[in-house]
Design a protein around this motif. Structure first.
Motif, short mmCIF file in Angstrom:
data_model
loop_
_atom_site.label_atom_id
_atom_site.label_comp_id
_atom_site.label_asym_id
_atom_site.label_seq_id
_atom_site.Cartn_x
_atom_site.Cartn_y
_atom_site.Cartn_z
N THR A 124 8.31 0.89 -1.46
CA THR A 124 7.00 1.51 -1.30
C THR A 124 6.39 1.84 -2.65
O THR A 124 7.11 2.18 -3.60
CB THR A 124 7.12 2.80 -0.47
N PRO A 125 5.07 1.72 -2.80
CA PRO A 125 4.44 1.99 -4.09
C PRO A 125 4.38 3.46 -4.41
O PRO A 125 4.43 4.31 -3.52
CB PRO A 125 3.04 1.42 -3.89
N ARG B 17 -1.03 6.80 -5.65
CA ARG B 17 -2.09 6.59 -6.62
C ARG B 17 -2.61 7.92 -7.13
O ARG B 17 -2.87 8.83 -6.35
CB ARG B 17 -3.22 5.79 -5.97
N THR C 112 5.57 -3.94 9.72
CA THR C 112 4.58 -3.87 8.65
C THR C 112 3.74 -5.15 8.62
O THR C 112 4.05 -6.13 9.29
CB THR C 112 5.26 -3.68 7.29
N HIS D 19 1.89 7.24 5.61
CA HIS D 19 2.42 5.92 5.27
C HIS D 19 3.29 5.34 6.38
O HIS D 19 3.71 4.18 6.30
CB HIS D 19 3.18 5.95 3.93
N ASP E 267 -0.17 0.27 1.78
CA ASP E 267 -0.69 -0.85 0.98
C ASP E 267 -1.96 -1.43 1.60
O ASP E 267 -2.19 -2.65 1.57
CB ASP E 267 0.36 -1.95 0.82
N GLU F 290 -4.82 6.17 -0.17
CA GLU F 290 -3.41 6.55 -0.09
C GLU F 290 -3.10 7.71 -1.03
O GLU F 290 -2.14 7.67 -1.81
CB GLU F 290 -2.51 5.34 -0.30
#
Length: 361
Positions: free
Chosen positions: A69-70, A73, A156, A182, A187, A225
Motif C-alpha cells: 500500500t502507498p 499523501r 482490488t 482504504h 490508489d 486519500e
C-alpha cells in the motif's frame, strides 16, 4: 527526513439510542469539497449479490494476501472538522433472546463445530487485570464484540483478493459496517466483491457472508486519500430475510469526542506473526500523533488485515459492548508497535449518517 507510513489493510452530550441526522453545516468539509460523503454501488441486484457471495469460497478467503500500500499523501488538510459530541449506544445485548442463526443454503458457509460465546465469569483474574493495557492479544472473553467484529474480504482493481476488518454498528437500516477508507478504495480505484464476515473464527463463518450493496467514504479520502479521513462504511444486503444487526447486534458509535481516552481496538491481523484466523485486541490510553497526521495513536502490534477494525470508548469487558470512535488505519514503519486511527469528527459522522439512511439493495 522522509518518514514512511504503512496502511494496514491485508490487501491491507451522548444521546442513548438516538439516530438524529447530522446537518449540512455540521458536516461542512474543508478545501471546497462536497460535505456529503462519496458513495457508489457495490452489488446492485440480488443476482449480483448471490454471485459475490458464491465467489468467496473458503479457499479464496484463506488465500487472501496482503497488498503493498502507498504511503499517505501529504495534504494541506487541517484535519477533521469538529462539532458537537454525538453518540448512540449499541444494541447487541438483545441478541441472546433471538432465534439462533444458521447459514443453511449459503454455499459460502463453512461448516464446523457449533458456535458459542463464552462469558467472562471463567476468565482468570490475571487476564482481566491485563486487559486495560494490551499491546495485542487474542480476545477470549466473549461478549457482543465477537459477533459484531468481523473480517472484510474484497477484490482490488488489479484482481488481488485481500482482507480488512470491520464492525457492525447500530443503525436505522440495521445494515451498516464501519471500516477504513482504504478498505473500500485505494490508489484511486474502488474494491469489488466486497463482503463482511462477522464472527470469523479460524475459517468458520457462523453468521454467514454479508454482501455490500453500497460503499461510502469521506470526500477527503475519495479525492486524495488523505489519511486524516481514512474512514468508510458499507451497507450490506439482508441475508435469509434478516438484517445484519438483527442477527449479530450492533455496536454504538460516537463522534466529536474528547481525545486521550481509554480505548479498545479489535481486528483480524493477517500478516506475520498473525494469520487472520482469530480476533485480536489492543487496549490503552490514546495519544495524539505528533509526526504527520491529526490521528490518535494506541500501543498495538496488530499487522496487515487489522485495518478498519473498531476502536471503542466506554468499552464494557463483560458485555463486549462499546461506542465505536475510530478504526485501525496505519502504522509508521519506524514505530511498528503503535497503531493510528482517524479522529471521528463531522466528516466521519456524515459517512455513518448517510450509510444508515441508505437502502440495502
Amino acid at each position: 527526513m522522509h518518514r514512511r507510513v504503512v496502511l494496514l489493510s491485508a490487501v491491507a452530550i451522548t444521546v442513548a439510542g438516538a439516530l438524529a441526522p447530522v446537518s449540512t453545516a455540521q458536516a461542512s468539509a474543508t478545501n471546497g469539497l462536497d460535505p456529503r460523503p462519496a458513495a457508489w454501488s457495490a452489488a446492485d441486484s440480488w443476482s449480483e449479490a448471490r454471485s459475490v457471495q458464491q465467489y468467496w469460497t473458503p479457499q479464496r478467503m484463506l488465500a487472501a494476501q496482503p497488498l503493498d500500500t502507498p504511503r499517505p499523501r501529504r495534504t494541506r488538510s487541517g484535519g477533521p472538522t469538529q462539532g458537537d459530541p454525538w453518540a448512540t449506544h449499541g444494541a447487541s445485548d438483545t441478541i441472546a433472546r433471538r432465534t439462533p442463526w444458521t447459514t443453511r443454503g449459503t454455499s459460502s458457509a463453512v461448516q464446523g463445530s457449533p458456535w458459542s460465546v463464552r462469558g467472562t465469569a471463567a476468565v482468570d483474574a490475571r487476564q482481566v487485570a491485563a486487559v486495560p493495557n494490551s499491546p495485542g492479544l487474542r480476545w477470549t472473553d466473549g461478549g457482543a464484540v465477537v459477533r459484531t467484529t468481523g473480517r472484510v474480504f474484497f477484490t482490488t482493481a488489479d484482481g488481488n483478493n485481500a482482507s480488512c476488518s470491520g464492525s457492525a454498528v447500530t443503525s436505522a437500516n440495521e445494515s451498516v459496517v464501519m471500516t477504513a477508507g482504504h478498505c473500500v478504495k485505494l490508489d484511486g480505484a474502488s474494491h469489488r466483491n466486497w463482503v463482511f464476515v462477522p464472527g470469523f473464527d479460524n475459517g468458520r463463518r457462523p453468521f454467514g457472508t454479508w454482501v455490500a450493496t453500497r460503499l461510502l467514504t469521506t470526500q477527503q479520502w475519495n479525492a486524495r486519500e488523505d489519511i486524516n479521513f481514512d474512514v468508510a462504511a458499507a451497507v450490506v444486503a439482508p441475508l435469509q430475510g434478516r438484517t445484519l444487526t438483527d442477527v449479530v447486534g450492533g455496536q454504538g458509535v460516537a463522534f466529536n469526542q474528547p481525545r486521550g481516552r481509554q480505548m479498545f481496538s479489535f481486528g483480524y491481523p493477517a500478516a506475520a506473526p498473525f494469520d487472520g484466523s482469530r480476533l485480536i485486541y489492543c487496549s490503552g490510553r490514546t495519544f495524539n500523533d505528533t509526526v504527520m497526521t491529526t490521528d490518535q495513536g494506541l500501543r498495538c502490534n496488530m499487522t496487515g488485515g487489522a485495518s478498519g477494525g473498531p476502536w471503542f470508548q466506554s468499552f464494557n469487558e463483560s458485555t463486549g459492548l462499546g461506542m465505536l470512535n475510530s478504526v485501525n488505519s496505519f502504522k509508521y514503519n519506524f514505530a511498528p508497535d503503535f497503531m493510528f486511527g482517524p479522529f471521528f469528527g463531522n466528516e466521519a459522522m456524515a459517512v455513518y449518517q448517510a450509510a444508515q439512511r441508505a437502502n440495502t439493495l
